[in-house]
Write a protein that holds these residues in place. Structure first.
Motif, mmCIF file in Angstrom:
data_model
loop_
_atom_site.group_PDB
_atom_site.id
_atom_site.type_symbol
_atom_site.label_atom_id
_atom_site.label_comp_id
_atom_site.label_asym_id
_atom_site.label_seq_id
_atom_site.Cartn_x
_atom_site.Cartn_y
_atom_site.Cartn_z
ATOM 1 N N ALA A 37 0.845 -1.197 0.000
ATOM 2 C CA ALA A 37 0.000 0.000 0.000
ATOM 3 C C ALA A 37 0.879 1.245 0.000
ATOM 4 N N VAL A 38 0.315 2.355 -0.478
ATOM 5 C CA VAL A 38 1.019 3.642 -0.442
ATOM 6 C C VAL A 38 0.053 4.730 0.019
ATOM 7 N N PRO A 39 0.520 5.647 0.872
ATOM 8 C CA PRO A 39 -0.312 6.799 1.214
ATOM 9 C C PRO A 39 -0.418 7.741 0.012
ATOM 10 N N VAL A 40 -1.547 8.404 -0.088
ATOM 11 C CA VAL A 40 -1.752 9.435 -1.102
ATOM 12 C C VAL A 40 -1.721 10.775 -0.381
ATOM 13 N N ILE A 41 -0.852 11.683 -0.838
ATOM 14 C CA ILE A 41 -0.686 12.965 -0.156
ATOM 15 C C ILE A 41 -0.985 14.120 -1.100
ATOM 16 N N ASP A 42 -1.368 15.269 -0.510
ATOM 17 C CA ASP A 42 -1.586 16.463 -1.321
ATOM 18 C C ASP A 42 -0.294 17.268 -1.404
ATOM 19 N N ASP A 43 -0.369 18.473 -1.921
ATOM 20 C CA ASP A 43 0.829 19.288 -2.127
ATOM 21 C C ASP A 43 1.495 19.702 -0.815
ATOM 22 N N ASP A 44 0.750 19.648 0.292
ATOM 23 C CA ASP A 44 1.304 20.005 1.599
ATOM 24 C C ASP A 44 1.699 18.771 2.409
ATOM 25 N N ARG A 45 1.762 17.614 1.748
ATOM 26 C CA ARG A 45 2.124 16.330 2.365
ATOM 27 C C ARG A 45 1.082 15.853 3.374
ATOM 28 N N VAL A 47 -1.979 13.585 4.391
ATOM 29 C CA VAL A 47 -2.479 12.293 3.919
ATOM 30 C C VAL A 47 -3.970 12.412 3.619
ATOM 31 N N ILE A 48 -4.337 12.132 2.370
ATOM 32 C CA ILE A 48 -5.739 12.234 1.974
ATOM 33 C C ILE A 48 -6.354 10.870 1.678
ATOM 34 N N GLY A 49 -5.541 9.828 1.677
ATOM 35 C CA GLY A 49 -6.052 8.487 1.437
ATOM 36 C C GLY A 49 -4.931 7.482 1.327
ATOM 37 N N VAL A 50 -5.298 6.231 1.060
ATOM 38 C CA VAL A 50 -4.329 5.147 0.888
ATOM 39 C C VAL A 50 -4.781 4.283 -0.284
ATOM 40 N N VAL A 51 -3.828 3.903 -1.133
ATOM 41 C CA VAL A 51 -4.108 2.932 -2.192
ATOM 42 C C VAL A 51 -3.435 1.621 -1.806
ATOM 43 N N SER A 52 -4.222 0.573 -1.702
ATOM 44 C CA SER A 52 -3.695 -0.737 -1.331
ATOM 45 C C SER A 52 -3.829 -1.709 -2.502
ATOM 46 N N GLU A 53 -3.237 -2.880 -2.334
ATOM 47 C CA GLU A 53 -3.357 -3.912 -3.374
ATOM 48 C C GLU A 53 -4.809 -4.257 -3.643
ATOM 49 N N SER A 54 -5.634 -4.288 -2.585
ATOM 50 C CA SER A 54 -7.043 -4.641 -2.781
ATOM 51 C C SER A 54 -7.764 -3.603 -3.632
ATOM 52 N N ASP A 55 -7.360 -2.330 -3.510
ATOM 53 C CA ASP A 55 -7.949 -1.298 -4.368
ATOM 54 C C ASP A 55 -7.585 -1.545 -5.832
ATOM 55 N N LEU A 56 -6.325 -1.900 -6.045
ATOM 56 C CA LEU A 56 -5.851 -2.125 -7.416
ATOM 57 C C LEU A 56 -6.488 -3.362 -8.046
ATOM 58 N N LEU A 57 -6.782 -4.355 -7.232
ATOM 59 C CA LEU A 57 -7.314 -5.616 -7.759
ATOM 60 C C LEU A 57 -8.756 -5.499 -8.248
ATOM 61 N N LEU A 125 -0.548 18.417 12.036
ATOM 62 C CA LEU A 125 -1.182 19.078 10.896
ATOM 63 C C LEU A 125 -1.656 18.084 9.839
ATOM 64 N N GLY A 126 -1.533 16.782 10.138
ATOM 65 C CA GLY A 126 -1.971 15.765 9.189
ATOM 66 C C GLY A 126 -0.968 15.445 8.117
ATOM 67 N N ARG A 127 0.265 15.962 8.249
ATOM 68 C CA ARG A 127 1.298 15.710 7.243
ATOM 69 C C ARG A 127 1.990 14.377 7.494
ATOM 70 N N LEU A 128 2.350 13.715 6.418
ATOM 71 C CA LEU A 128 2.958 12.395 6.511
ATOM 72 C C LEU A 128 4.300 12.453 7.224
ATOM 73 N N ALA A 129 4.450 11.646 8.288
ATOM 74 C CA ALA A 129 5.695 11.601 9.058
ATOM 75 C C ALA A 129 6.352 10.230 9.031
ATOM 76 N N GLY A 130 5.608 9.201 8.600
ATOM 77 C CA GLY A 130 6.165 7.852 8.585
ATOM 78 C C GLY A 130 5.068 6.851 8.305
ATOM 79 N N ILE A 131 5.420 5.593 8.390
ATOM 80 C CA ILE A 131 4.430 4.526 8.229
ATOM 81 C C ILE A 131 4.815 3.388 9.152
ATOM 82 N N VAL A 132 3.830 2.701 9.700
ATOM 83 C CA VAL A 132 4.093 1.567 10.577
ATOM 84 C C VAL A 132 3.327 0.358 10.045
#
Length: 229
Positions: A37-45, A47-57, A125-132
């Protein structure tokens, strides 16, 4: 004693995409980086959503199918993703996120309850800082026996410092902590085991062989509520 938080185990260097990233580029990214999966970010970083393998399938699942019937609302939403061309159209939104100072146990519970495999970590501020990911949370369980022993000793000291109790003996063996010795009260024995169970790295069991002098459980357990008319 150090309490482990998400920022102790998360990956700060995150692979992410923008909402206009094409479908094929997202697929290439997941396969090339071996991620699911990958986070989807806007111009200010943010996070506005996530695209996962299940979405792609969805494109595979709905290939060649006709329109779902009018009452199949869930399948209509899924088929809409099958026609998506960009990450913004594919993504699941809003994303389930956590802050860096969330407890590791909180992250584990949220991953289990939501059924996802990873969580974007965001700042205030909702900006991407990492992933766990689920595997990141296992890092707590890789601590050495010596490190766990030091934290258990500190936890024991916090509990018995107010008592004239003899020293509690501690043994640690691959995530199993054994406590032995004597304390003044039953409530201290119970608190001791509960406190030690929260130490990062105590992953298998707490073997409680501590004895006590005075049984105070009737004094500390709540009795029936009294109501006055």
């Amino acid at each position: 004693m150090k309490t482990w938080h998400v920022n102790d185990v998360m990956t700060p260097d995150v692979v992410c995409v923008g909402p206009d990233t094409p479908y094929r580029d997202v697929v290439d990214l997941l396969i090339g980086r071996r991620i699911n999966a990958v986070p989807v970010i806007d111009d200010d970083r943010r996070v506005i959503g996530v695209v996962s393998e299940s979405d792609l399938l969805r494109k595979v699942e709905f290939a060649g199918e006709g329109e779902p019937r009018w009452f199949e609302r869930r399948r209509r939403g899924q088929q809409h993703k099958a026609a998506a061309r960009t990450a913004g159209e594919l993504m699941t939104s809003p994303a389930i996120t956590l802050t860096p100072m969330a407890a590791v146990r909180t992250a584990a519970r949220l991953l289990d309850e939501s059924g996802v495999k990873q969580l974007p970590i965001v700042d205030t501020l909702g900006r991407l800082a990492g992933i766990v990911t689920r595997s990141d949370l296992l890092k707590e369980h890789l601590r050495s026996d010596d490190a766990v022993h030091a934290d258990v000793r500190a936890a024991v000291h916090e509990v018995v410092i107010a008592e004239n109790s003899p020293a509690v003996r501690i043994a640690v063996d691959r995530g199993v902590v054994t406590l032995a010795g004597q304390v003044d009260r039953w409530s201290t024995k119970v608190l001791l085991a509960r406190r030690v169970a929260l130490v990062p790295g105590v992953v298998v069991a707490v073997v409680d062989e501590v004895v006590f002098d005075f049984d105070d459980h009737r004094l500390v357990e709540p009795g029936p509520a009294l109501f006055v008319a």
